[in-house]
Enzyme design. Structure first.
Site, PDB file in Angstrom:
ATOM      1  N   GLY A 137       0.845  -1.207   0.000  1.00  0.00           N
ATOM      2  CA  GLY A 137       0.000   0.000   0.000  1.00  0.00           C
ATOM      3  C   GLY A 137       0.865   1.236   0.000  1.00  0.00           C
ATOM      4  O   GLY A 137       0.518   2.275   0.561  1.00  0.00           O
TER       5      GLY A 137
ATOM      6  N   ARG B 255     -17.831  -3.364  10.660  1.00  0.00           N
ATOM      7  CA  ARG B 255     -16.542  -4.008  10.897  1.00  0.00           C
ATOM      8  C   ARG B 255     -16.491  -5.416  10.275  1.00  0.00           C
ATOM      9  O   ARG B 255     -15.478  -5.839   9.741  1.00  0.00           O
ATOM     10  CB  ARG B 255     -16.264  -4.061  12.410  1.00  0.00           C
TER      11      ARG B 255
ATOM     12  N   VAL C  73      -0.470  -3.155   9.703  1.00  0.00           N
ATOM     13  CA  VAL C  73      -1.073  -1.851  10.005  1.00  0.00           C
ATOM     14  C   VAL C  73      -2.482  -1.774   9.402  1.00  0.00           C
ATOM     15  O   VAL C  73      -3.402  -1.245  10.010  1.00  0.00           O
ATOM     16  CB  VAL C  73      -0.190  -0.709   9.448  1.00  0.00           C
TER      17      VAL C  73
ATOM     18  N   ASP D 103      -2.317   3.661  19.313  1.00  0.00           N
ATOM     19  CA  ASP D 103      -3.190   3.820  20.491  1.00  0.00           C
ATOM     20  C   ASP D 103      -2.350   4.197  21.715  1.00  0.00           C
ATOM     21  O   ASP D 103      -2.719   5.053  22.502  1.00  0.00           O
ATOM     22  CB  ASP D 103      -3.958   2.521  20.741  1.00  0.00           C
TER      23      ASP D 103
ATOM     24  N   HIS E  94      -6.904  -3.367  18.023  1.00  0.00           N
ATOM     25  CA  HIS E  94      -6.860  -1.978  17.554  1.00  0.00           C
ATOM     26  C   HIS E  94      -8.271  -1.616  17.083  1.00  0.00           C
ATOM     27  O   HIS E  94      -8.605  -1.719  15.901  1.00  0.00           O
ATOM     28  CB  HIS E  94      -5.838  -1.808  16.424  1.00  0.00           C
TER      29      HIS E  94
HETATM   30  P1  NAX Z   1      -5.012   4.538   1.693  1.00  0.00           P
HETATM   31  O1  NAX Z   1      -6.330   4.114   1.152  1.00  0.00           O
HETATM   32  O2  NAX Z   1      -4.563   5.941   1.503  1.00  0.00           O
HETATM   33  O3  NAX Z   1      -3.863   3.608   1.108  1.00  0.00           O
HETATM   34  C1  NAX Z   1      -3.972   2.247   1.025  1.00  0.00           C
HETATM   35  C2  NAX Z   1      -3.189   1.809  -0.193  1.00  0.00           C
HETATM   36  O4  NAX Z   1      -3.181   0.386  -0.199  1.00  0.00           O
HETATM   37  C3  NAX Z   1      -3.789   2.271  -1.513  1.00  0.00           C
HETATM   38  O5  NAX Z   1      -2.803   2.953  -2.276  1.00  0.00           O
HETATM   39  C4  NAX Z   1      -4.247   0.986  -2.185  1.00  0.00           C
HETATM   40  O6  NAX Z   1      -4.100   1.023  -3.598  1.00  0.00           O
HETATM   41  C5  NAX Z   1      -3.289  -0.019  -1.547  1.00  0.00           C
HETATM   42  N1  NAX Z   1      -3.757  -1.405  -1.553  1.00  0.00           N
HETATM   43  C6  NAX Z   1      -5.018  -1.877  -1.454  1.00  0.00           C
HETATM   44  N2  NAX Z   1      -5.028  -3.208  -1.538  1.00  0.00           N
HETATM   45  C7  NAX Z   1      -3.749  -3.591  -1.676  1.00  0.00           C
HETATM   46  C8  NAX Z   1      -3.117  -4.850  -1.824  1.00  0.00           C
HETATM   47  N3  NAX Z   1      -3.824  -5.965  -1.878  1.00  0.00           N
HETATM   48  N4  NAX Z   1      -1.778  -4.884  -1.958  1.00  0.00           N
HETATM   49  C9  NAX Z   1      -1.051  -3.749  -1.922  1.00  0.00           C
HETATM   50  N5  NAX Z   1      -1.591  -2.526  -1.813  1.00  0.00           N
HETATM   51  C10 NAX Z   1      -2.922  -2.452  -1.685  1.00  0.00           C
HETATM   52  O7  NAX Z   1      -5.041   4.151   3.238  1.00  0.00           O
HETATM   53  P2  NAX Z   1      -4.051   4.629   4.399  1.00  0.00           P
HETATM   54  O8  NAX Z   1      -4.550   5.880   5.002  1.00  0.00           O
HETATM   55  O9  NAX Z   1      -2.656   4.578   3.913  1.00  0.00           O
HETATM   56  O10 NAX Z   1      -4.313   3.456   5.477  1.00  0.00           O
HETATM   57  C11 NAX Z   1      -3.885   2.141   5.219  1.00  0.00           C
HETATM   58  C12 NAX Z   1      -4.487   1.184   6.236  1.00  0.00           C
HETATM   59  O11 NAX Z   1      -4.043   1.504   7.543  1.00  0.00           O
HETATM   60  C13 NAX Z   1      -6.009   1.227   6.310  1.00  0.00           C
HETATM   61  O12 NAX Z   1      -6.494  -0.108   6.408  1.00  0.00           O
HETATM   62  C14 NAX Z   1      -6.280   1.935   7.612  1.00  0.00           C
HETATM   63  O13 NAX Z   1      -7.532   1.582   8.163  1.00  0.00           O
HETATM   64  C15 NAX Z   1      -5.142   1.432   8.443  1.00  0.00           C
HETATM   65  N6  NAX Z   1      -4.811   2.185   9.663  1.00  0.00           N
HETATM   66  C16 NAX Z   1      -4.361   1.491  10.722  1.00  0.00           C
HETATM   67  C17 NAX Z   1      -4.002   2.093  11.901  1.00  0.00           C
HETATM   68  C18 NAX Z   1      -3.498   1.316  13.065  1.00  0.00           C
HETATM   69  O14 NAX Z   1      -3.272   1.921  14.126  1.00  0.00           O
HETATM   70  N7  NAX Z   1      -3.297   0.000  12.980  1.00  0.00           N
HETATM   71  C19 NAX Z   1      -4.184   3.575  12.071  1.00  0.00           C
HETATM   72  C20 NAX Z   1      -4.241   4.310  10.779  1.00  0.00           C
HETATM   73  C21 NAX Z   1      -5.029   3.632   9.696  1.00  0.00           C
HETATM   74  O15 NAX Z   1      -6.398   3.860   9.928  1.00  0.00           O
END
Ligand code: NAX
Length: 325
Positions: free
Chosen positions: A11, A98, A129, A159, A187
């Site tokens: 990603g 969810r 993440v 968190d 989380h």
């Molecule tokens: P974005 O939507 O900006 O970026 C995600 C990227 O992943 C996109 O560019 C998409 O093309 C790519 N992607 C999708 N499927 C894929 C795959 N199979 N292989 C490789 N790339 C793929 O999201 P972003 O703000 O960067 O957040 C990413 C993830 O982090 C989300 O799931 C979000 O919910 C999660 N988070 C987790 C947090 C935590 O504390 N664990 C906090 C922040 C965030 O909410």
């Protein structure tokens, strides 16, 4: 100079990727003398954006970055990886609950788990993440049968950092004066920030903060911080999430020198948490990178109830993806 580490980020063209890559490239995670090779994964529709990100990385001329690979092939992204940041996942849309999110993301982590199993180093350290990160990590771990449980983790450091940030503001001290705050569980908004070992300037936190505030406003603020950021910024946490991922991996890589931090890891039954669930525990990390759960905590009824809420939620998520495990 040591040989470069291979660092895979999925990603990589997303919001978190955009903040994370610059922190990795500048040496904040693996150290100022440790070269890295970045192996960046995107899905095909994200490849053009990823190429733009690579152009900017090249334009930043980081001395530590020896090579950058941009690919939509997980086998290439995880080849000989020393460290993996599983960030890419499908975001939650308005109409998704969810359970829908768990179902939509599960298949991504079966494929990536298998590719990590087949191509990464046997000592790889994986941080998950992408949400729902505990259960995505569970799926990746289950699909990597040749790698040990010790290779897998999910991130609850954001968190923890949010909790430390709130305490620092309340006490009027810099965050560095606050130690040993940790998070139990998932989380998600059920997570439980625990201050039983926490200190402010070496004084027990319990002597400083009012327990009604800790169980009330403080807990609620930390648990719902992600939503508050979305409302205020119009976009989800990205820079703070990237920063927390760097903190998590840096501590795993270099050790915590006795400090307690939070990591979600496969349970071995600690504190009654069912074996295999990816659950956030208070941990210390040795200088050799071994994660050790702090096992001598005394849990009161309140803590036990909070922990059980997270166990129940994660068991439900595990049941929803049973066919992927
Ligand atoms: P974005 O939507 O900006 O970026 C995600 C990227 O992943 C996109 O560019 C998409 O093309 C790519 N992607 C999708 N499927 C894929 C795959 N199979 N292989 C490789 N790339 C793929 O999201 P972003 O703000 O960067 O957040 C990413 C993830 O982090 C989300 O799931 C979000 O919910 C999660 N988070 C987790 C947090 C935590 O504390 N664990 C906090 C922040 C965030 O909410």
């Amino acid at each position: 100079m040591p040989a470069p580490l291979r660092v895979a980020v999925t990603g990589a063209a997303g919001n978190i990727g955009y903040a994370l890559l610059w922190r990795l490239a500048s040496g904040d995670c693996f150290g100022p003398d440790q070269p890295i090779e970045l192996q960046l994964l995107e899905i095909p529709p994200g490849m053009e954006r990823l190429l733009g990100v690579v152009m900017e990385l090249q334009d930043s001329a980081f001395p530590l970055v020896h090579r950058i690979t941009a690919t939509s092939d997980p086998a290439e992204a995880f080849q000989d990886a020393d460290a993996v940041f599983l960030v890419g996942s499908r975001p939650r849309s308005k109409d998704m609950d969810r359970a829908d999110l768990v179902a939509a993301n599960g298949p991504i982590f079966t494929g990536q788990g298998r590719a990590i199993n087949d191509h990464a180093k046997r000592t790889v350290k994986v941080i998950t993440v992408g949400n729902p990160c505990n259960t995505n990590c569970l799926i990746a771990n289950a699909n990597s049968p040749d790698l040990g449980d010790e290779c897998f983790s999910a991130m609850t450091r954001l968190d923890e950092n949010r909790a430390v940030g709130q305490l620092a503001v309340k006490a009027g001290v810099p965050p560095a004066q606050i130690a040993d705050v940790f998070i139990w569980g998932n989380h998600a908004d059920t997570m439980y920030p625990d201050l039983q070992r926490a200190t402010v300037n070496h004084k027990p936190a319990a002597e400083i903060f009012d327990s009604d505030w800790l169980r009330g406003e403080f807990h609620k603020t930390v648990a719902t911080r992600g939503k508050a950021i979305i409302v205020a910024r119009g976009a989800s946490s990205a820079a703070s999430a990237a920063s927390a991922a760097v903190d998590h991996m840096r501590d795993w890589w270099h050790g915590t020198q006795g400090r307690i931090v939070s990591m979600a890891i496969p349970s071995k039954g600690w504190y009654g948490v069912p074996e295999g669930l990816i659950f956030s525990f208070p941990v210390r990390v040795s200088a050799q990178g071994q994660i050790e759960v702090v096992e001598d905590l005394v849990l009161d009824d309140y803590a036990r109830t909070q922990i059980q809420k997270n166990v129940d939620a994660l068991l439900e998520e595990r049941a929803a993806v049973a066919d992927l495990l």
